[in-house]
Design a protein around this motif. Structure first.
Motif, PDB file in Angstrom:
ATOM      1  N   ALA B 137       0.832  -1.202   0.000  1.00 56.20           N
ATOM      2  CA  ALA B 137       0.000   0.000   0.000  1.00 56.20           C
ATOM      3  C   ALA B 137       0.866   1.251   0.000  1.00 56.20           C
ATOM      4  O   ALA B 137       0.373   2.352   0.093  1.00 56.20           O
ATOM      5  N   LYS B 138       2.179   1.030  -0.070  1.00 55.79           N
ATOM      6  CA  LYS B 138       3.092   2.169   0.023  1.00 55.79           C
ATOM      7  C   LYS B 138       3.762   2.426  -1.314  1.00 55.79           C
ATOM      8  O   LYS B 138       4.038   1.508  -2.078  1.00 55.79           O
ATOM      9  N   LEU B 139       4.020   3.690  -1.539  1.00 55.74           N
ATOM     10  CA  LEU B 139       4.770   4.064  -2.727  1.00 55.74           C
ATOM     11  C   LEU B 139       5.969   4.857  -2.235  1.00 55.74           C
ATOM     12  O   LEU B 139       5.808   5.891  -1.598  1.00 55.74           O
ATOM     13  N   ASP B 140       7.149   4.355  -2.518  1.00 56.54           N
ATOM     14  CA  ASP B 140       8.387   4.986  -2.050  1.00 56.54           C
ATOM     15  C   ASP B 140       8.313   5.291  -0.557  1.00 56.54           C
ATOM     16  O   ASP B 140       8.654   6.388  -0.110  1.00 56.54           O
ATOM     17  N   GLY B 141       7.825   4.320   0.217  1.00 57.35           N
ATOM     18  CA  GLY B 141       7.821   4.442   1.667  1.00 57.35           C
ATOM     19  C   GLY B 141       6.635   5.186   2.247  1.00 57.35           C
ATOM     20  O   GLY B 141       6.444   5.214   3.458  1.00 57.35           O
ATOM     21  N   GLN B 142       5.818   5.780   1.404  1.00 56.40           N
ATOM     22  CA  GLN B 142       4.694   6.550   1.926  1.00 56.40           C
ATOM     23  C   GLN B 142       3.377   5.809   1.715  1.00 56.40           C
ATOM     24  O   GLN B 142       3.097   5.334   0.614  1.00 56.40           O
ATOM     25  N   LEU B 143       2.589   5.732   2.795  1.00 57.59           N
ATOM     26  CA  LEU B 143       1.313   5.026   2.710  1.00 57.59           C
ATOM     27  C   LEU B 143       0.298   5.881   1.948  1.00 57.59           C
ATOM     28  O   LEU B 143      -0.014   6.995   2.359  1.00 57.59           O
ATOM     29  N   ILE B 144      -0.198   5.358   0.832  1.00 53.76           N
ATOM     30  CA  ILE B 144      -1.174   6.145   0.068  1.00 53.76           C
ATOM     31  C   ILE B 144      -2.441   5.361  -0.238  1.00 53.76           C
ATOM     32  O   ILE B 144      -3.331   5.843  -0.925  1.00 53.76           O
ATOM     33  N   ALA B 145      -2.505   4.126   0.252  1.00 56.05           N
ATOM     34  CA  ALA B 145      -3.695   3.318  -0.021  1.00 56.05           C
ATOM     35  C   ALA B 145      -3.904   2.372   1.154  1.00 56.05           C
ATOM     36  O   ALA B 145      -2.976   2.103   1.910  1.00 56.05           O
ATOM     37  N   VAL B 146      -5.132   1.906   1.309  1.00 54.49           N
ATOM     38  CA  VAL B 146      -5.367   0.829   2.266  1.00 54.49           C
ATOM     39  C   VAL B 146      -6.138  -0.276   1.539  1.00 54.49           C
ATOM     40  O   VAL B 146      -7.026   0.014   0.737  1.00 54.49           O
ATOM     41  N   PRO B 147      -5.740  -1.534   1.804  1.00 57.33           N
ATOM     42  CA  PRO B 147      -6.375  -2.622   1.071  1.00 57.33           C
ATOM     43  C   PRO B 147      -7.734  -2.980   1.641  1.00 57.33           C
ATOM     44  O   PRO B 147      -7.933  -2.959   2.855  1.00 57.33           O
ATOM     45  N   ALA B 148      -8.667  -3.289   0.758  1.00 62.06           N
ATOM     46  CA  ALA B 148      -9.948  -3.819   1.201  1.00 62.06           C
ATOM     47  C   ALA B 148      -9.828  -5.321   1.385  1.00 62.06           C
ATOM     48  O   ALA B 148     -10.504  -5.923   2.206  1.00 62.06           O
ATOM     49  N   ALA B 149      -8.969  -5.913   0.605  1.00 55.68           N
ATOM     50  CA  ALA B 149      -8.777  -7.352   0.676  1.00 55.68           C
ATOM     51  C   ALA B 149      -7.471  -7.681  -0.013  1.00 55.68           C
ATOM     52  O   ALA B 149      -6.857  -6.829  -0.651  1.00 55.68           O
ATOM     53  N   GLY B 150      -7.054  -8.932   0.149  1.00 56.56           N
ATOM     54  CA  GLY B 150      -5.836  -9.350  -0.523  1.00 56.56           C
ATOM     55  C   GLY B 150      -6.114 -10.593  -1.326  1.00 56.56           C
ATOM     56  O   GLY B 150      -7.118 -11.274  -1.118  1.00 56.56           O
ATOM     57  N   ASN B 151      -5.256 -10.883  -2.275  1.00 58.24           N
ATOM     58  CA  ASN B 151      -5.420 -12.145  -2.993  1.00 58.24           C
ATOM     59  C   ASN B 151      -4.077 -12.615  -3.497  1.00 58.24           C
ATOM     60  O   ASN B 151      -3.074 -11.904  -3.416  1.00 58.24           O
ATOM     61  N   THR B 152      -4.052 -13.810  -4.008  1.00 55.67           N
ATOM     62  CA  THR B 152      -2.847 -14.322  -4.624  1.00 55.67           C
ATOM     63  C   THR B 152      -3.294 -15.267  -5.737  1.00 55.67           C
ATOM     64  O   THR B 152      -4.465 -15.632  -5.803  1.00 55.67           O
ATOM     65  N   LEU B 153      -2.356 -15.599  -6.586  1.00 58.96           N
ATOM     66  CA  LEU B 153      -2.732 -16.469  -7.696  1.00 58.96           C
ATOM     67  C   LEU B 153      -2.890 -17.914  -7.241  1.00 58.96           C
ATOM     68  O   LEU B 153      -2.286 -18.336  -6.269  1.00 58.96           O
ATOM     69  N   GLY B 154      -3.711 -18.632  -7.949  1.00 58.30           N
ATOM     70  CA  GLY B 154      -3.888 -20.046  -7.655  1.00 58.30           C
ATOM     71  C   GLY B 154      -4.440 -20.750  -8.877  1.00 58.30           C
ATOM     72  O   GLY B 154      -4.716 -20.113  -9.898  1.00 58.30           O
ATOM     73  N   LEU B 155      -4.599 -22.035  -8.752  1.00 59.85           N
ATOM     74  CA  LEU B 155      -5.246 -22.788  -9.821  1.00 59.85           C
ATOM     75  C   LEU B 155      -6.667 -23.101  -9.360  1.00 59.85           C
ATOM     76  O   LEU B 155      -6.864 -23.796  -8.362  1.00 59.85           O
ATOM     77  N   ILE B 156      -7.642 -22.532 -10.056  1.00 56.46           N
ATOM     78  CA  ILE B 156      -9.037 -22.816  -9.728  1.00 56.46           C
ATOM     79  C   ILE B 156      -9.469 -23.961 -10.623  1.00 56.46           C
ATOM     80  O   ILE B 156      -9.343 -23.848 -11.852  1.00 56.46           O
ATOM     81  N   TYR B 157      -9.932 -25.045 -10.044  1.00 58.90           N
ATOM     82  CA  TYR B 157     -10.250 -26.192 -10.903  1.00 58.90           C
ATOM     83  C   TYR B 157     -11.512 -26.916 -10.467  1.00 58.90           C
ATOM     84  O   TYR B 157     -11.946 -26.820  -9.319  1.00 58.90           O
TER      85      TYR B 157
END
Lengths: 329, 431
Positions: B137-157
């Motif tokens: 959520a940081k750009l060059d050390g400065q917080l400019i966003a807050v996440p509503a959620a997180g995700n990662t890649l996976g295999l959906i099958y």
């Protein structure tokens, strides 16, 4: 007596205005009288909203984009003046050639087909039959809705795989599937959409056809000219100013094709850039790539190209268009 | 030409017109004064990308927020992902961004780097986010966003189809070759109009995954250049060539018309994708009589899956907002209020705050995502720095040019050349 075919076509458009102006050249040079000046003032006052609107929303942005075309203006980061660099870069841009190719192909296909269709229908609809008014309205109808988003979506459904077009053509051994997914033919879909909306040129053709003096046909018939000869030697020459007007307008419009292409093919001109119209590419350059300076240069190149094409047409028209009553032609 | 203009009323008309103009101008000068009461509320705008389901839930939360904060009105709007960003680009240029809006990691630098976003340290609550969620959520050390959620890649099958056709359950360390072989085995078994998996080569995110599995990255650390070679790109684009040629993945002529995901349409047995999409797909798949499951994506290296925790959606505040307090209040409410969280559920993904996680009602699918993330947590590595501003455009270009390969209009080498030209132009345009 019927009005001579020199009268401007009914549509209030640039070419019409030019013809009008030409006729009044002599009159306009005289110094206006006092009461006439009062009229002028009233006229201009009523025009003020329009003048302000066009200055703010058309002329202003156009001049600004002309300036931007000489910068590397990035929609977010701003930019600097870079001279003709954008115009040079265009000719090395592989996408430029593609966009030009797609657009020209469309112009070459859509304009003649649309004009032929509209002339043919106009000739049918100028016959004296009962209920002709209904048919005129019915044939004009598509033009009212065709450039809408809804119509583009319907079109998309018509040309989907296993859609009506695919099913119909499969009966005749077609194996290319829906036009939407087939880059070889996808542009035809847009050509057909354009042809289908022949209402505007049709109305103009009808007006032109109704103004051809009937005695010419009668005289020709007496001399034994057949239908075809009458068409080629009377209708076409007498209609030539109207044909010229329609060719010009439709060509200019075709170069600016955007809405349906954007909805059907998206910013990427899918499938496989086969509907990557020049204007669609301008949009993508400006609002996806954010390269507003470069996109402006593209836009001005289009203005230039359309200008040159129009000029060529006017030159060609000198020999091809017959203005009855103007003997110096 | 008008021959007989009606001149009689000219003067009175003009007087009337100018009077009206003066009145309109005077009205426009009225000031709002101190705002924020029920009678004279301050208004903030909030925009996001998504569909109607998300709009329903979001509007419910907005209503709730307005009930609890009488002095604040929230004006909401939404669009689908590409339209949303095309619109935002123009509005960014005209400095007309909504007070609060949804942000994607790929666009964080584009907006944040141009100083368009309000620094959030001390503005919004930051003490309740789950571990690792604020890293991106940081750009060059400065917080400019807050996440509503997180995700990662996976295999959906489709676990039902995998099982039925004797395909082993994918486990971490599953190789790309094995995945390709499984697709090739599944497609003929599934029959007409169904495929074992989708063509993964046109997705920039999947190539990034593949590069990370080799210890690489898509962009250089400073974000100014591509960090791979044309040969690598041609190699990546060729990874599905055999499957594509054999018809084991759906042809582009088919997918170009898909308006829904292949899994939802009962046409695909598997697909690499963001894990938080799975709960969205699952109910429809269940209606079709199927079951979705999540597994680690295929990898080149069993010890390095290339995964990282990516914010699936972030909220940001425009740098030009006139109502930073109200905007912050709204974000805090949206991400931390138990009732709001109960309404929103997992529509935007598994909540990024601890309060969120405690209060959200997890259905079995959301639980599966949570379990999946726990199962690969040991493989999550440092996220790449926020990608360059041109990423959005580069991502589009990546898919567009790969389409040329699919249509056999270009070889992978020609396409890679073109991609490099285009991407380098885009990267140069912002320097």
């Amino acid at each position: 007596m019927t009005a001579p075919p020199t009268a401007a076509p009914p549509a209030a458009d640039e070419a019409g205005a030019t013809a009008q102006a030409k006729k009044q050249k002599g009159a306009a040079k005289r110094r206006p009288s006092l009461s006439r000046r009062g009229e002028l003032l009233t006229g201009y006052t009523f025009m003020t909203p329009w003048i302000i609107g066009s200055l703010v929303f058309t002329v202003g942005p156009m001049l600004w984009s002309l300036y931007l075309s000489f910068t590397d203006y990035h929609l977010v980061l701003g930019g600097d003046f870079i001279g003709f660099e954008n115009y040079r870069a265009m000719f090395e841009d592989p996408m430029f050639a593609r966009a030009v190719k797609v657009t020209l192909l469309y112009v070459v296909l859509a304009v003649p087909l649309k004009l032929l269709a509209s002339l043919a229908v106009a000739m049918l609809l100028t016959q004296k039959r009962r209920g002709i008014g209904f048919y005129r309205a019915a044939f004009y109808m598509p033009s009212l809705i065709a450039m809408s988003v809804g119509m583009a979506l319907v079109w998309k459904a018509l040309f989907a795989a296993d859609g009506p077009q695919d099913q119909f053509m499969s009966l005749f051994g077609w194996e290319g599937g829906g036009f939407i997914g087939n880059p070889d033919v996808s542009i035809l879909m847009l050509v057909l959409l354009s042809v289908w909306t022949f209402g505007a040129p049709m109305v103009i053709f009808m007006a032109g056809l109704l103004q051809v003096p009937g005695e010419l046909y009668e005289a020709a018939e007496v001399d034994g000219a057949g239908k075809w000869h009458r068409f080629v030697h009377i209708t076409i020459p007498m209609l030539s100013p109207v044909i010229f007007f329609n060719v010009l307008m439709e060509t200019v419009h075709a170069f600016q094709m955007f809405g349906p292409a954007f909805i059907i093919g998206g910013t990427a001109g899918g499938p496989a850039w086969s509907t990557l119209f020049y204007t669609v590419r301008i949009y993508a350059l400006a609002f996806v790539d954010l390269r507003m300076g470069y996109a402006s240069a593209w836009a001005w190149m289009l203005v230039l190209a359309v200008g040159v094409v129009t000029l060529i047409m006017f030159r060609a028209a000198k020999n091809l268009v017959y203005y009855a009553g103007e003997d110096n032609r | 030409m008008i021959r007989h203009p009606h001149r009689l009323r000219r003067r009175s008309l003009l007087t009337g017109a100018s009077a009206a103009a003066v009145l309109a101008a005077a009205a426009a000068c009225g000031d709002d004064g101190p705002a924020g009461t029920a009678d004279d509320p301050i208004e903030i705008s909030f925009e996001w990308w998504g569909d109607e389901t998300r709009a329903d839930l979001t509007n419910q939360v907005i209503d709730l927020f307005q009930q609890k904060n009488e002095g604040i009105k929230v004006k909401a709007n939404f669009a689908d992902f590409p339209t949303y960003w095309e619109g935002m680009a123009g509005r960014m240029a005209s400095r007309d961004l909504p007070d609060v809006f949804q942000m994607d990691y790929s666009r964080l630098r584009q907006f944040g780097g141009a100083g368009m976003l309000l620094p959030l340290e001390g503005v919004v609550k930051t003490d309740d986010f789950r571990e690792g969620f604020l890293d991106t959520a940081k750009l060059d050390g400065q917080l400019i966003a807050v996440p509503a959620a997180g995700n990662t890649l996976g295999l959906i099958y489709r676990s039902d189809w995998f099982e039925q056709h004797g395909i082993a359950t994918p486990a971490p360390g599953y190789t790309w070759e094995q995945y390709g072989a499984d697709i090739a085995a599944l497609t003929p078994a599934l029959g007409e109009g169904k495929w074992g998996g989708g063509d993964w080569a046109g997705q920039y995110h999947f190539m990034e995954l593949w590069l990370r599995q080799q210890g690489g990255s898509f962009y250089t650390e400073d974000g100014k250049a591509l960090n791979f070679t044309k040969e690598q790109l041609a190699e990546w684009w060729a990874t599905t060539a055999d499957l594509y040629a054999a018809g084991n993945v759906p042809p582009v002529e088919t997918t170009i018309e898909w308006t829904e995901d292949g899994l939802v349409q009962d046409a695909l047995a598997s697909e690499i994708g963001w894990d938080n999409f799975m709960p969205g797909f699952s109910p429809t798949v269940a209606e079709n009589g199927g079951t979705l499951a999540l597994a680690a994506p295929p990898s080149l290296d069993p010890g390095n899956l290339g995964l990282y925790l990516k914010p699936s959606m972030q909220l940001v505040i425009s740098g030009t907002t006139e109502q930073p307090e109200a905007a912050a209040k709204f974000i805090d409410f949206f991400l931390g209020d138990p009732e709001a969280i109960a309404i929103l559920g997992t529509n935007r993904g598994i909540p990024a705050t601890n309060t969120g996680l405690e209060n959200v009602e997890l259905d079995e699918y959301a639980q599966a995502v949570l379990d999946y993330e726990a199962s690969v947590s040991e493989y999550l590595t440092t996220p790449p720095p926020a990608p360059p501003a041109a990423t959005g455009a580069i991502e589009v270009k990546f898919g567009e040019i790969y389409q040329q390969v699919q249509y056999a209009a270009m070889t992978t080498t020609e396409a890679a050349d073109l991609f490099f030209t285009e991407a380098e132009t885009l990267l140069a345009s912002e320097q």
